[in-house]
Enzyme design. Structure first.
Site, short mmCIF file in Angstrom:
data_model
loop_
_atom_site.label_atom_id
_atom_site.label_comp_id
_atom_site.label_asym_id
_atom_site.label_seq_id
_atom_site.Cartn_x
_atom_site.Cartn_y
_atom_site.Cartn_z
N HIS A 98 48.97 23.10 63.96
CA HIS A 98 48.26 23.11 62.68
C HIS A 98 49.25 23.39 61.56
CE1 HIS A 98 47.93 27.53 63.74
NE2 HIS A 98 48.43 27.59 62.52
P1 TYD Z 1 44.21 29.24 66.63
O1 TYD Z 1 44.54 29.07 65.18
O2 TYD Z 1 43.62 28.07 67.34
O3 TYD Z 1 45.47 29.72 67.42
P2 TYD Z 1 46.92 29.03 67.53
O4 TYD Z 1 46.99 28.04 66.42
O5 TYD Z 1 47.92 30.09 67.36
O6 TYD Z 1 47.04 28.41 68.86
O7 TYD Z 1 43.21 30.48 66.72
C1 TYD Z 1 42.40 30.72 67.85
C2 TYD Z 1 41.09 31.29 67.39
O8 TYD Z 1 41.26 32.58 66.80
C3 TYD Z 1 40.37 30.42 66.38
O9 TYD Z 1 38.99 30.38 66.75
C4 TYD Z 1 40.47 31.18 65.08
C5 TYD Z 1 40.64 32.63 65.52
N1 TYD Z 1 41.45 33.42 64.60
C6 TYD Z 1 40.88 34.39 63.80
O10 TYD Z 1 39.64 34.60 63.83
N2 TYD Z 1 41.68 35.13 62.98
C7 TYD Z 1 43.02 34.93 62.91
O11 TYD Z 1 43.72 35.61 62.13
C8 TYD Z 1 43.61 33.90 63.72
C9 TYD Z 1 45.08 33.61 63.67
C10 TYD Z 1 42.79 33.17 64.56
#
Ligand code: TYD
Length: 145
Positions: A53
């Protein structure tokens, strides 16, 4: 902090001591923003990839406080990769940068220091949407890596 800020590796203070080492990070002083949020990634199964992302506005510093991983960044044209394998080394990722995290070794813990609170609307999670976002920028703001 804007999209034109360069992605860079940063070294944090390390106090070496026979009792064990200690590092510390203050917002604005050791990272170029006030820290609004911290999250951490751990227990990553072998072979998994995370990230995939970009953020419209949020800047982040990623630190492998334990273990190691590779972070790949792209501005939509060029791709660069960074190895994070030191507890006192951080990777500054400016907003508008697509990132993926790979090759987590067993036991890796990644801490992310963020310039903004969690806002799902700040995320671009679709690579084609990211390419459109980059294409919508003035030409001089597109290549940042
Ligand atoms: P995600 O952004 O998919 O993780 P990564 O990109 O690091 O693999 O995040 C996973 C889940 O956690 C998603 O449902 C959003 C949630 N989340 C929060 O609620 N707060 C946060 O600060 C972060 C980073 C993620």
């Amino acid at each position: 902090m804007n999209r034109l800020t360069k992605a860079t590796l940063m070294e944090f203070p390390k106090i070496c001591d026979p009792r064990g080492n200690l590092s510390f990070i203050e917002g604005t002083r050791h990272v170029p923003f006030p820290i609004k949020r911290v999250f951490y990634i751990y227990d990553v199964p072998g072979g998994e990839t995370r990230g995939a992302h970009a953020h419209r506005q949020c800047a982040e510093v990623l630190i492998a406080v334990a273990g190691s991983l590779e972070v790949r960044l792209t501005d939509g044209e060029k791709e660069v990769s960074f190895l994070l394998n030191r507890s006192n080394r951080g990777l500054l990722i400016p907003p508008g940068t697509w990132r993926t995290m790979h090759d987590f070794t067993t036991g890796t813990v990644v801490v992310a220091l963020c310039s903004r609170e969690y806002e799902e609307e700040d995320y671009i999670r679709d690579y084609e949407e990211f390419e459109k976002f980059v294409a919508s920028l003035p030409e001089e703001k597109r290549a940042i890596l």
